[in-house]
Structures are given as structure tokens and as C-alpha cells.
Design a protein around this motif. Structure first.
Motif, PDB file in Angstrom:
ATOM      1  N   VAL B 203      -3.226  -3.501  -9.269  1.00  0.00           N
ATOM      2  CA  VAL B 203      -2.624  -2.471  -8.427  1.00  0.00           C
ATOM      3  C   VAL B 203      -1.103  -2.567  -8.594  1.00  0.00           C
ATOM      4  CG1 VAL B 203      -2.204  -1.677  -6.073  1.00  0.00           C
ATOM      5  CG2 VAL B 203      -4.500  -2.363  -6.764  1.00  0.00           C
ATOM      6  N   ALA B 205       2.277  -1.450  -7.175  1.00  0.00           N
ATOM      7  CA  ALA B 205       2.785  -0.908  -5.918  1.00  0.00           C
ATOM      8  C   ALA B 205       4.304  -0.912  -5.963  1.00  0.00           C
ATOM      9  CB  ALA B 205       2.272  -1.728  -4.739  1.00  0.00           C
ATOM     10  N   ALA B 213      -0.205  -2.895  -0.337  1.00  0.00           N
ATOM     11  CA  ALA B 213      -1.139  -3.310  -1.387  1.00  0.00           C
ATOM     12  C   ALA B 213      -1.626  -4.746  -1.133  1.00  0.00           C
ATOM     13  CB  ALA B 213      -0.477  -3.195  -2.760  1.00  0.00           C
ATOM     14  N   VAL B 255       0.048   2.826  -6.671  1.00  0.00           N
ATOM     15  CA  VAL B 255       0.401   3.428  -5.379  1.00  0.00           C
ATOM     16  C   VAL B 255       1.920   3.605  -5.353  1.00  0.00           C
ATOM     17  CG1 VAL B 255       0.315   1.165  -4.199  1.00  0.00           C
ATOM     18  CG2 VAL B 255       0.203   3.298  -2.866  1.00  0.00           C
ATOM     19  N   VAL B 285      -2.348   6.822  -6.170  1.00  0.00           N
ATOM     20  CA  VAL B 285      -2.211   7.275  -4.786  1.00  0.00           C
ATOM     21  C   VAL B 285      -0.732   7.565  -4.583  1.00  0.00           C
ATOM     22  CG1 VAL B 285      -2.496   6.674  -2.358  1.00  0.00           C
ATOM     23  CG2 VAL B 285      -4.129   5.809  -4.072  1.00  0.00           C
ATOM     24  N   PRO B 305       1.451   7.906   0.922  1.00  0.00           N
ATOM     25  CA  PRO B 305       0.313   7.114   0.463  1.00  0.00           C
ATOM     26  C   PRO B 305      -0.104   6.129   1.548  1.00  0.00           C
ATOM     27  CG  PRO B 305       2.138   7.015  -1.107  1.00  0.00           C
ATOM     28  CD  PRO B 305       2.658   7.694   0.114  1.00  0.00           C
ATOM     29  N   ARG B 307      -3.033   3.150   3.274  1.00  0.00           N
ATOM     30  CA  ARG B 307      -3.911   2.026   2.898  1.00  0.00           C
ATOM     31  C   ARG B 307      -5.350   2.483   2.665  1.00  0.00           C
ATOM     32  NH1 ARG B 307      -1.827  -3.131   6.616  1.00  0.00           N
ATOM     33  NH2 ARG B 307       0.344  -2.959   5.932  1.00  0.00           N
ATOM     34  N   LEU B 310      -5.600   3.935  -0.706  1.00  0.00           N
ATOM     35  CA  LEU B 310      -5.516   2.890  -1.726  1.00  0.00           C
ATOM     36  C   LEU B 310      -6.835   2.127  -1.813  1.00  0.00           C
ATOM     37  CD1 LEU B 310      -3.974   1.242  -3.809  1.00  0.00           C
ATOM     38  CD2 LEU B 310      -3.019  -0.137  -1.932  1.00  0.00           C
TER      39      LEU B 310
END
Lengths: 323, 321
Positions: B203, B205, B213, B255, B285, B305, B307, B310
């Protein structure tokens, strides 16, 4: 021949005049791509202003900027090589006509965004003086620029912080094709006066007049004064841009152009010299430009592999665009 | 162990660099009284010559800084509102960024643009809530978005020392973060960091979303092993660091608090899929296309964005392939 002020001024206006005429020939010959904004007719302004500055003083020019760069002392050969896009140019062929710069002689660049350079020069002069350097600046702009908000913001900042910058408005009557009367409410000098700046409106066709007005303003600025404005009334003898040589734009009456051409700064200054001195300067200028053209055309074009050189001063390298 | 807030980390970076280098000075709106709580105490320490309050003339003072940099100074501009970057985009892109190339290398423009409180501040509505870091990455201006106090300090120090213009986005969503910091040090530009190791999915972020994240990765622990990669600098991006991570996990979710079209998430995904075979389609996202943050808090949150989004993106990516 003594190298008096009148001779120096004449040499400068004559150099700019002939440089521009040679540059137009190179545009027509395809050696200068993209064309140029000829400074023809306005030579007295750059020559007069720069004659009143010291070598260490700073200037910024405009898209119609060849005169400013030459008058401040840049090498005509490297300037012409820049216009031709050669590695030997002032900017190594990265800037061209509208961005020619020579930091070595205090030219922080011709700047092609109208009205943008005033604040840049104000910051540069402020920073140099903060370090204790006795410098002043002169920033050239046209009548069109006085309608750009960022220039008016720069007037305020320079006046507020008393930064010794001479704002030089080259009022040639037209912003491209827009006549000044159709674009400027109030007066150009009045705008600077509103910020408390001393202003003077002068005959920009007479190089001596411009030099005297600039010298007086610069003396006040060196003595601790803040910014001032000189409005130089001038006239562009040729096109806004050389594309007009191919596409006729109908915005200036022919009789107006003809009348303006009779007040030629090169002739006005030349008439102040004995004929022999004038002929000697003319020959010297011609030899300089012959050598400049030879130098420019003999210089190599940049290697395409170096197209992204100088993008970052930090040494960062950019990803290339290929797959 | 001293607790350091994100804001005080920025203050420390400014103070340390101003102490170290006399050519560094600050300018901006209401910085003498530290209206943004970043320049606190600096007027007293360094005096009015080095902490300049400007008139409300963003375009002029941004180019003033360009000129000062051309003359050898290292200005740091604080922008009170992230959306002011749209107003000065001309000054940064057309001048500060272009001068070194256009002059053939005759000059450098070492200006730092510091934006404390970028992105949504909740309730500040359409003209105070933008997060335009992708625009600067697009034009090629060095762009950093620190997530933690240590990185806020270290990246701001590196930005000030950099010979090119650098925009430092300090997200509103990270300004209240505090952390135990033992060692304040410069953080190199262009170097990302793995915030949490994992093996199933990477991920990426950006900025304050690193904390989201990490929270999501914690919630999903046991189901999915999430590696959280914080790029820290968006331009130049640490492609080697990211590709190393994705080569191990084989899956990618990004994200990013940018609008969707042409946001940095799109660039991250494009670059990864050019270079690494993935086990599943990557996902992102982001804010919606063309987002304008509406005022009401529920609406403001709805276009950022979140949680939940995500979590869903991670689960979908891990289910595929």
C-alpha cells in the motif's frame, strides 16, 4: 577618437540597430527559428538606461529584449549564437531570443511573461543589498505590462521595502496590436505615483535624455532612495514579431509609422558626432557583427542527448519520455 | 524520550537552518506572529530582517523569492492556504522552475515553499482545502509530503539545502501527530521508506494517509499482510524502493489525496505495471475527479480517501488473482 559618452551611446544604439537588422536577415534565411520581436526604434531606451548603470547593477528584459541584453554589455557574438540555437550561445542554446540571459554582466534574463520580471528583479536587488553590495536594478517592461497585476504588486513591494529598482516602461504605443489608449485607464506614470514612487516621462527616442533621467534616478536610489519609474515614450519601427513580415496586421496607420520613423534614435544620437567619428563607429559595429554572424553560424548545434541538461541545478536527473 | 509535534519539527528545521546558514530567510503572511504556529519564536531569535511579513501579494512575493534566490539567498515562503499555490503556479513553474534550463545553467533557484495545513482542515470549504501536490510532481518541481514529525524536520531541512525549488506539503491531517524522536537528522529527498513490512500487498500512502494505511494494516493483520510504503517525496519518486516492495508482494494499492485524473496515484500505478508483473489488478483510492471540497463536515469527509475505501481496495486486490 575619444570614447566620450556621446560616442558610447551612439555605439550602443548603432550596435542594437544593426544587430536587429542582421538578426532579421537570419530569420529570413532560416538560421533563426521561431522569429524575433525586433527592438528597432526603441534602441535609445536600453542604451540610455544602461549607460547610467554600473557593470555590477542588475537588469531584466522583455520578450523584445535584445537591446537590453546588448546594452548591458553581453557579447553580441554569443547573443547571436543564442538566437541561432547554438551551444556557444549565452544560454547554450536553451533560451533563444526571448530568454537570453547573461548573469556575468548583470542580465538576469529577458523574460517572456509580460509583467513578471519586476518582482524577480526586486528580490534580486534586495538580496544583494542585504549582503552589503551597492547595486541597483532596472527592469524593462512595455505599456502592456502595466495591466498585469503582478507588476503592480511588485511596484508596491519595491516601494514598501524601499528597494532601489528603476521601473522602465517602454511605452511604444501598442501591446502587440492593442493601442495604449484602448488598454490603460489613467496614466502609466500615475500608477507608479500611486505607490509613492517618483516618476518621469521622457522622450525615449533621445538616448541622451533617457540617460540623464536614469542617471538622476539612479543617483537618488544609490543615496538611499526607493524605486522610481521612468516612462520612455518610444515607437516600434518594425513588427511586433517577425511573423508580421508574412502576415500583415492592420493596426497602425502607415502615416503614423512614417512619422515616428523620422524620430530615429540612431540618427538623433549620430547627429551629435563628427562625421568621421560616426563613420568609425559604424565600421567597428559592422566588423563586430560580421564576426558575430560568422561565429554563430560556425558554432555547433547542441547534441539532442543533452536536451535535459541544466533542468535541475541540484543534479537531479529526470526520467526520459521514451517507452 | 522527547515527544515532538509535527509543527514543532517544522519550527526546529527552520531555526536550525537559519542558524546554520545566514542566507536562509523566511517570508510570508502573518509569520511574525506565527499565525500558522510554525514560525513560533523565530522573529525573536532571528529578527525582522530574516522573518519578513509580506503584504497580501502572493504573486509578487513568490517571484521576489525567486529573485533573491538568483542573487544567492535561500528563501523559505510559508503559504497560509494550500489553494494559494494555484495563484502562484505561474511564478513557480514559469520562472523558478524554468530558469536553470532556460539560462543554460547560469543560475540556481533554491526556494522552499512550505504549506502547513495542506488538504482538508475540516470546515474550511472549497477554497482552503486543496492538496495540489500532484500538479507540482507533474511539472517536475521537487515535491515532498512528510507524514511524521521526524520526516517533517528532515525533509524540510533537505528542501532548504536543495539547490532547486522544493514544495513542502505539511498535511493538515498530520499536523497534530506527535512522536518520540531521539535523533533529528536530514532526510534525503527522493527516498521512500517502508513503514510496516508485509508480504501480501504493497500500500503506497501519501502524507497523512500513511497513518490511515498503518491503521488499516493493523486492522487487517491476520487476514492480509500489508506492507505500507511511504514515498515521502513524490517528485523525484523513489521508484527503486517501491519496485523492490511490489516485486516482493506482487500487489499494489495506492491511497492518495489527489483528484483522481492525473493524480500521483495514476503515475505510481502506471510506472509499476510498466516494470513489474502483478498478481492482481492494482487499485487506487483518491479524491473523486474534479473534487471541490464541500463545506458540511460529512460532505468534506465523503470526498476524501477513507479507511473503509482503503480496506475494501486491499481486500479486492488480494481476492483477485
Amino acid at each position: 577618437m575619444t570614447d566620450s559618452d556621446p560616442v558610447r551611446l551612439y555605439r550602443t544604439v548603432r550596435l542594437i540597430r544593426r544587430f536587429e537588422e542582421r538578426a532579421i536577415e537570419l530569420v529570413d534565411a532560416g538560421e533563426i527559428v521561431g522569429g524575433i520581436h525586433p527592438y528597432l526604434g526603441q534602441e535609445g531606451v536600453a542604451a540610455g538606461v544602461c549607460a547610467a548603470l554600473r557593470p555590477g547593477d542588475l537588469v531584466t528584459g522583455t520578450h523584445r529584449g535584445h537591446g537590453h541584453v546588448l546594452a548591458k554589455g553581453a557579447d553580441p557574438a554569443r547573443m547571436l549564437a543564442e538566437l541561432c540555437g547554438r551551444v556557444t550561445g549565452l544560454n547554450r542554446g536553451r533560451g533563444g531570443s526571448m530568454h537570453a540571459a547573461d548573469f556575468g554582466v548583470g542580465v538576469l534574463g529577458a523574460n517572456a511573461i509580460v509583467g513578471a520580471a519586476g518582482a524577480i528583479l526586486t528580490g534580486a536587488v534586495w538580496a544583494r543589498r542585504r549582503r552589503g553590495d551597492d547595486v541597483v536594478g532596472a527592469t524593462f517592461f512595455g505599456d502592456g505590462a502595466v495591466n498585469e497585476g503582478m507588476l503592480l504588486e511588485a511596484f508596491n513591494l519595491a516601494a514598501l521595502w524601499r528597494v532601489p529598482v528603476l521601473f522602465v516602461c517602454e511605452n511604444n504605443g501598442y501591446a502587440t496590436t492593442m493601442p495604449v489608449d484602448g488598454a490603460v485607464a489613467g496614466t502609466i506614470a500615475g500608477r507608479a505615483a500611486a505607490f509613492g514612487m517618483p516618476t518621469v516621462t521622457v522622450d525615449g527616442q533621445d538616448p541622451e535624455t533617457v540617460r540623464e533621467a536614469t542617471a538622476a534616478a539612479v543617483a537618488r536610489m544609490r543615496a538611499g532612495g526607493g524605486p522610481e519609474l521612468v516612462e520612455a515614450r518610444t515607437y516600434r519601427f518594425d513588427a511586433h514579431h517577425t511573423f508580421e513580415h508574412r502576415v500583415r496586421l492592420d493596426y497602425r496607420p502607415p502615416e503614423e509609422v512614417a512619422a515616428a520613423r523620422r524620430r530615429d534614435p540612431v540618427l538623433i544620437q549620430g547627429d551629435r558626432l563628427p562625421a568621421a567619428d560616426r563613420a568609425a563607429v559604424d565600421a567597428e559595429v559592422e566588423a563586430t557583427l560580421d564576426a558575430a554572424v560568422d561565429f554563430a553560424l560556425a558554432s555547433p548545434a547542441p547534441d539532442p542527448a543533452t536536451a535535459l541538461d541544466h533542468l535541475y541545478a541540484s543534479g537531479l536527473t529526470a526520467r526520459t519520455g521514451g517507452g | 524520550m522527547p515527544r515532538l509535534s509535527y509543527r514543532r519539527a517544522l519550527t526546529r528545521a527552520l531555526a536550525d537552518e537559519m542558524t546554520r546558514d545566514g542566507s536562509v530567510f523566511l517570508l510570508g503572511e502573518d509569520i511574525r506572529v506565527a499565525a500558522a504556529s510554525v514560525t513560533t519564536g523565530l522573529l525573536k531569535k532571528f529578527g525582522p530582517e530574516r522573518v519578513l511579513d509580506t503584504p497580501l501579494s502572493e504573486q509578487a512575493f513568490t517571484s521576489f523569492a525567486t529573485g533573491a534566490a538568483l542573487a544567492g539567498a535561500r528563501p523559505v515562503i510559508e503559504f497560509q492556504i494550500p489553494s494559494l499555490l494555484f495563484l502562484v503556479f505561474e511564478q513557480i513553474v514559469n520562472h523558478a522552475h524554468k530558469f536553470p534550463l532556460m539560462t543554460g545553467g547560469q543560475c540556481a533557484v533554491p526556494v522552499t515553499y512550505l504549506v502547513p495545513g495542506s488538504g482538508s482542515r475540516t470546515g474550511w470549504a472549497g477554497q482552503h482545502s486543496d492538496h495540489p501536490y500532484s500538479l507540482f510532481a507533474h511539472v517536475g518541481v521537487t515535491t515532498v509530503v512528510p507524514a511524521t514529525p521526524a520526516d517533517a524536520y528532515g525533509l524540510l531541512v533537505s528542501a532548504i539545502r536543495c539547490d532547486d525549488p522544493v514544495v513542502v506539503f505539511a498535511p493538515a491531517g498530520a499536523l497534530d501527530v506527535r512522536a518520540d524522536v531521539t535523533d533529528l537528522a536530514p532526510v534525503p529527498l527522493g527516498r521512500g521508506v517502508v513503514r510496516r513490512p508485509g508480504s501480501d500487498v504493497t500500500v503506497v500512502a501519501v502524507g497523512h494517509l500513511v497513518h490511515d494505511a498503518l491503521a488499516v494494516a493493523g486492522e487487517l493483520a491476520g487476514q492480509v499482510s500489508v506492507e505500507v510504503f511511504d514515498p515521502r517525496t513524490l517528485y523525484p519518486f523513489d521508484w527503486d524502493g517501491l519496485l523492490d516492495s511490489v516485486s516482493r508482494t506482487g500487489r499494489l494499492v495506492v491511497v492518495d489525496d489527489s483528484n483522481r485524473s492525473c493524480g500521483i496515484a495514476g503515475e505510481i500505478i502506471a510506472t509499476v505495471v510498466e516494470r513489474v508483473p502483478l498478481a492482481a489488478p492494482p487499485r487506487r483510492v483518491t479524491r473523486p475527479d474534479g473534487a471541490v471540497l464541500p463545506f458540511a463536515p460529512a460532505l468534506d469527509r465523503a470526498v476524501q480517501p477513507g479507511r473503509d475505501q482503503l480496506t475494501a481496495a486491499i481486500q479486492l486486490t488480494c481476492k483477485d488473482g
